[in-house]
Design a protein around this motif. Structure first.
Motif, short mmCIF file in Angstrom:
data_model
loop_
_atom_site.label_atom_id
_atom_site.label_comp_id
_atom_site.label_asym_id
_atom_site.label_seq_id
_atom_site.Cartn_x
_atom_site.Cartn_y
_atom_site.Cartn_z
N GLN A 12 57.05 69.19 66.31
CA GLN A 12 56.03 70.02 66.94
C GLN A 12 56.70 70.69 68.12
O GLN A 12 57.30 70.02 68.97
CB GLN A 12 54.84 69.19 67.40
CG GLN A 12 53.71 70.03 67.95
CD GLN A 12 52.47 69.22 68.24
OE1 GLN A 12 52.46 68.01 68.11
NE2 GLN A 12 51.42 69.91 68.64
N CYS A 123 54.73 77.44 60.16
CA CYS A 123 53.61 77.38 59.21
C CYS A 123 53.29 78.82 58.80
O CYS A 123 52.73 79.58 59.59
CB CYS A 123 52.40 76.72 59.86
SG CYS A 123 52.72 75.03 60.38
N THR A 126 49.22 80.76 58.08
CA THR A 126 48.07 79.96 58.53
C THR A 126 47.43 80.49 59.81
O THR A 126 46.40 79.97 60.23
CB THR A 126 48.47 78.49 58.75
OG1 THR A 126 49.48 78.42 59.76
CG2 THR A 126 48.96 77.86 57.47
N LYS A 133 45.16 75.59 56.30
CA LYS A 133 46.35 74.87 56.76
C LYS A 133 46.74 73.72 55.84
O LYS A 133 47.92 73.51 55.59
CB LYS A 133 46.12 74.35 58.18
CG LYS A 133 46.04 75.46 59.19
CD LYS A 133 45.74 74.94 60.58
CE LYS A 133 45.63 76.10 61.55
NZ LYS A 133 45.35 75.67 62.91
N ASP A 134 45.77 73.00 55.31
CA ASP A 134 46.11 71.86 54.44
C ASP A 134 46.72 72.34 53.13
O ASP A 134 47.72 71.78 52.66
CB ASP A 134 44.90 70.95 54.21
CG ASP A 134 43.69 71.68 53.66
OD1 ASP A 134 43.63 72.93 53.71
OD2 ASP A 134 42.77 70.99 53.18
N ALA A 137 50.27 73.68 53.76
CA ALA A 137 51.23 72.58 53.95
C ALA A 137 51.62 71.98 52.60
O ALA A 137 52.81 71.71 52.36
CB ALA A 137 50.65 71.51 54.87
N CYS A 161 55.78 72.87 63.60
CA CYS A 161 54.35 73.13 63.83
C CYS A 161 54.17 73.40 65.32
O CYS A 161 54.62 72.61 66.16
CB CYS A 161 53.50 71.94 63.42
SG CYS A 161 53.66 71.52 61.67
N GLU A 165 46.98 70.35 65.03
CA GLU A 165 46.31 70.24 63.74
C GLU A 165 47.31 70.32 62.58
O GLU A 165 47.30 69.49 61.68
CB GLU A 165 45.23 71.31 63.59
CG GLU A 165 44.47 71.21 62.28
CD GLU A 165 43.44 72.31 62.08
OE1 GLU A 165 42.75 72.25 61.06
OE2 GLU A 165 43.34 73.22 62.92
N SER A 166 48.16 71.32 62.61
CA SER A 166 49.15 71.48 61.53
C SER A 166 50.13 70.31 61.52
O SER A 166 50.50 69.81 60.46
CB SER A 166 49.91 72.79 61.68
OG SER A 166 49.04 73.88 61.45
N TYR A 170 50.90 67.96 58.23
CA TYR A 170 52.23 67.75 57.66
C TYR A 170 52.66 66.30 57.75
O TYR A 170 53.27 65.77 56.82
CB TYR A 170 53.26 68.64 58.36
CG TYR A 170 53.37 70.02 57.78
CD1 TYR A 170 54.24 70.28 56.72
CD2 TYR A 170 52.62 71.08 58.29
CE1 TYR A 170 54.36 71.54 56.18
CE2 TYR A 170 52.74 72.35 57.76
CZ TYR A 170 53.60 72.58 56.71
OH TYR A 170 53.72 73.84 56.17
#
Length: 180
Positions: A12, A123, A126, A133-134, A137, A161, A165-166, A170
């Motif tokens: 991240q 990402c 997104t 996002k899901d 991924a 990310c 959230e992302s 992941y």
């Protein structure tokens, strides 16, 4: 924060700060630099990236959705930027999933062609392109895993990310792959 799975690493943070062979840019078709990661890469990379994107536009009219082109990293820590254009999300039957998968595969193929061993992906699609996002991924990880079955030139792939959230999506997804 960082999680490793074989040659795939999840972090991240800010992709523009990575010292790596190549970072991938979630670009627009015109390669103009826009918002989000695209704008950050163009601002950080400076005039050299903009000039090379201009040459690509003059030569081939930009970059089509799902395809990838490469420029220098300019003022960035990365040696190269691979620009790929993700799809705008309009629903499941629009073919967006295939285009998004192509972004990852074409970026990785271009990296192998250029002897790039380390690559980082943001990402893709997104943000303002609205891809869930899901699902994005899942497509990213499955496309990378499929690519790695037949290719050994890439030594490290970093999934970057920017927001929580992302990263959580992941992290959970890579945990599922890790248990198989």
């Amino acid at each position: 924060m960082s999680i490793k799975y074989k040659i795939i690493e999840l972090i991240q943070g800010d992709i523009t700060k990575l010292k790596i062979d190549a970072i991938v840019n979630a670009a627009n078709n015109g390669l103009f630099g826009g918002g989000g990661v695209d704008g950050a890469i163009h601002r950080g990379g400076g005039k050299e990236i903009d000039d090379q994107c201009k040459l690509i536009r003059e030569r081939q009219g930009g970059c089509k959705t799902g395809e990838a082109v490469i420029t220098t990293g300019g003022n960035l820590e990365a040696d190269y930027v691979i620009h790929t254009v993700g799809p705008v999300w309009n629903g499941e039957k629009s073919g967006a999933e295939e285009f998004l998968s192509s972004c990852y595969k074409n970026s990785l193929n271009l990296a192998v062609e250029k002897n790039i061993e380390t690559i980082a992906f943001p990402c893709i699609s997104t943000g303002v392109y609205g891809f869930p996002k899901d699902l994005a991924a899942e497509i990213a990880v499955s496309s990378i895993m499929e690519f790695l079955k037949d290719n050994t030139g890439i030594k490290k792939i970093i999934l970057v990310c920017f927001e929580d959230e992302s990263f959580k999506i992941y992290k959970k997804l890579l945990g599922l792959y890790n248990s198989n």
